[in-house]
Every structure is written in structure tokens, then in C-alpha cells.
Design an enzyme around this catalytic site. Structure first.
Site: not given
Ligand code: SAM
Length: 257
Positions: A39, A61, A174
Site C-alpha cells: 500500500d 490508493k 484520515m
Molecule cells: C487507511 S488508515 C490505515 C491505518 C493502519 N492500518 C494503521 O494501523 O496504522 C490510513 C491512515 O492512518 C494514518 N497513518 C498511518 N500511518 C501514519 C504515519 N506514519 N503517520 C501519520 N499518520 C499515519 C493516517 O491517518 C492515514 O490516513
């Protein structure tokens, strides 16, 4: 072409970004993969560690770029498993947190393919945590509520309103593009002095963060790059951030000039 290997799929949580924040089990799964479908949130840092002989397919995406539908991704996983053998589906953070992992598992299993899940360190806790912001703190916050700002159909999450009415630490994923609306909503229930933090690309080299109080977000909005993924934390625990006090002092000094 069809491989003699048994088709197998492993859903692996890549962790929040830094390459050494993947689990040992996740790393072993990656090293034994024939194909990796990854991803947008999987960092280049981690990808550069993966053997060149392993086929890597980007199925992200990210806004504004070509994106695969969930159905296309499901089909790709199955096709590659039958063609090459072991497919690792590599997802940011933990695969079961806002990761649509259950849809992929259901589809893959309907072809009789075995699916294993390797949990990952979720950005939910790790990103604020690596900045020194706790989720809970004795006498300050006894719970945290993880939510997305927007639901499937694009509407504003009702959960956000409920959480804002409590004292919980709000962790919003998000939500960067809706930051202003989120703060407007939360401000209906919480004091203007309630601290917030925004952390983008957490745990990675290009990490960016901002802290402040919900009563004054103008400076943060002006400087924020909304194209980068980020986490918003709202609640008194944010005052634990090392720069919070300093930022507030500066703000008060400048506003009284
Ligand atoms: C579709 S969700 C997936 C979350 C993921 N499965 C998790 O457990 O971290 C994606 C969102 O996670 C957050 N996110 C994930 N990694 C991040 C990072 N390294 N720094 C800041 N936000 C992050 C953001 O809000 C992003 O839009």
C-alpha cells in the site's frame, strides 16, 4: 504459467513507517514471499530492504494517483498466489485497523487459499507515542477513542461528536483534509484550551508535527501540507508533548504584542 508451489497469502502489518518498526514475524514473512502487494503507507525505507528477486506490486490508493479498486486488489492477490505461490499483502500499521483486511481475507479464502495474519504496530498508538504523547494518563485521560473523520459514504462520523462530548483522548485517522471541520465540531463541546497535535509521516525521516489549542488553529492550517497522511490527537494528554508548553508561551506572547 502456474507454479508448483502451494498458493498461500500472508497479511502483514508493516508498522507505522520506520523500517525497524515491523515485527520479526512480519519481516520473516516478507523474506519468504514470492510476491508482495503493498500500500501507499508502506515506507520506501522498508521497501528498500526487500530482496530485488521478490516481485513487488504497488496497489496503493493515494489521492490524486491511479488507484486500484478493492475488488481489483482482491483479484490480484488470488491471481498472484496461484501463479507464484506465497503472496504477502503488506499494509501500513496493523492490517486490521482501517485496512479492509477482512474483505481481502474473505475473498482469498473463498478460493480455498490459506490466509495468515501477522499483526503490525498500528500508527494509532505508535505515531503519537514516538512523539512522547501518551494515549492515557493517570488523572488526565482514562481512555482513548480511535476514529475516522469520514465514513464510507463521505458523511462526517457521528462517533466524532460522541467522543468530543466525553473526556476521552481522540485519535483521528484520515482527517487531515477535514481538520478545520473536526476542530469546529469538537469546539462545540470542549474548551478552547484543549490541546491538539497533528503528526504527519510519523516515525519517518519526513515526519512533521504541530501542536496547539483548539481555540486557535489558524497558524497550523496555514502551514499544513494536506496531501500527507497524518493523525490528529485531541485531548489533555497532548500537553505532555515536549514542545507544547513552549508553543503556547510563544503564541500568548505574540498575540499580546
Ligand atoms: C487507511 S488508515 C490505515 C491505518 C493502519 N492500518 C494503521 O494501523 O496504522 C490510513 C491512515 O492512518 C494514518 N497513518 C498511518 N500511518 C501514519 C504515519 N506514519 N503517520 C501519520 N499518520 C499515519 C493516517 O491517518 C492515514 O490516513
Amino acid at each position: 504459467m502456474k507454479t508448483s508451489k502451494t498458493a498461500k497469502v500472508t497479511l502483514v502489518g508493516a508498522g507505522p513507517g520506520a523500517k525497524d518498526l515491523i515485527t520479526l514475524r512480519g519481516l520473516k514473512a516478507i523474506q519468504s514471499a514470492d510476491v508482495i502487494l503493498y500500500d501507499a503507507l508502506v515506507s520506501d525505507e522498508l521497501l528498500s530492504e526487500i530482496d530485488d528477486a521478490i516481485i513487488k506490486i504497488y496497489v496503493g490508493k493515494r489521492c490524486g494517483l491511479h488507484s486500484f479498486t478493492q475488488q481489483e486488489i482482491n483479484v490480484l492477490i488470488v491471481e498472484n498466489a496461484f501463479k507464484y505461490g506465497h503472496v504477502v499483502r503488506l499494509k501500513g500499521g496493523d492490517p486490521l485497523v482501517f485496512g479492509r483486511a477482512n474483505e481481502e481475507i474473505g475473498y482469498v479464502e473463498s478460493f480455498g487459499i490459506i490466509v495468515e495474519v501477522v499483526p503490525g504496530i498500528s500508527s494509532v498508538i505508535a505515531v503519537p507515542g514516538s512523539q512522547g504523547i501518551p494515549m492515557t494518563q493517570r488523572g488526565v485521560s482514562s481512555s482513548f477513542w480511535v476514529m475516522t473523520a469520514t465514513k464510507k459514504e463521505g458523511s462526517f462520523s457521528e462517533d466524532l461528536k460522541f467522543a468530543a462530548q466525553s473526556e476521552t483522548t481522540m485519535v483521528i485517522l484520515m482527517g487531515i483534509r477535514k481538520f478545520k471541520e473536526i476542530i469546529t465540531e469538537v469546539s462545540r463541546y470542549r474548551s478552547a484550551l484543549t490541546p491538539f497535535a497533528i503528526i504527519q509521516n510519523g516515525t519517518m525521516k519526513n515526519e512533521a508535527f504541530a501542536v496547539g489549542c483548539i481555540g486557535d488553529i489558524s497558524g497550523v492550517i496555514k502551514n499544513m501540507d494536506v496531501s500527507e497522511p497524518g493523525i490528529i490527537v485531541i485531548g489533555d494528554v497532548v500537553s505532555e508533548h515536549p514542545s507544547f508548553f513552549e508553543e503556547e508561551v510563544q503564541r500568548v506572547l505574540y498575540s499580546s504584542l
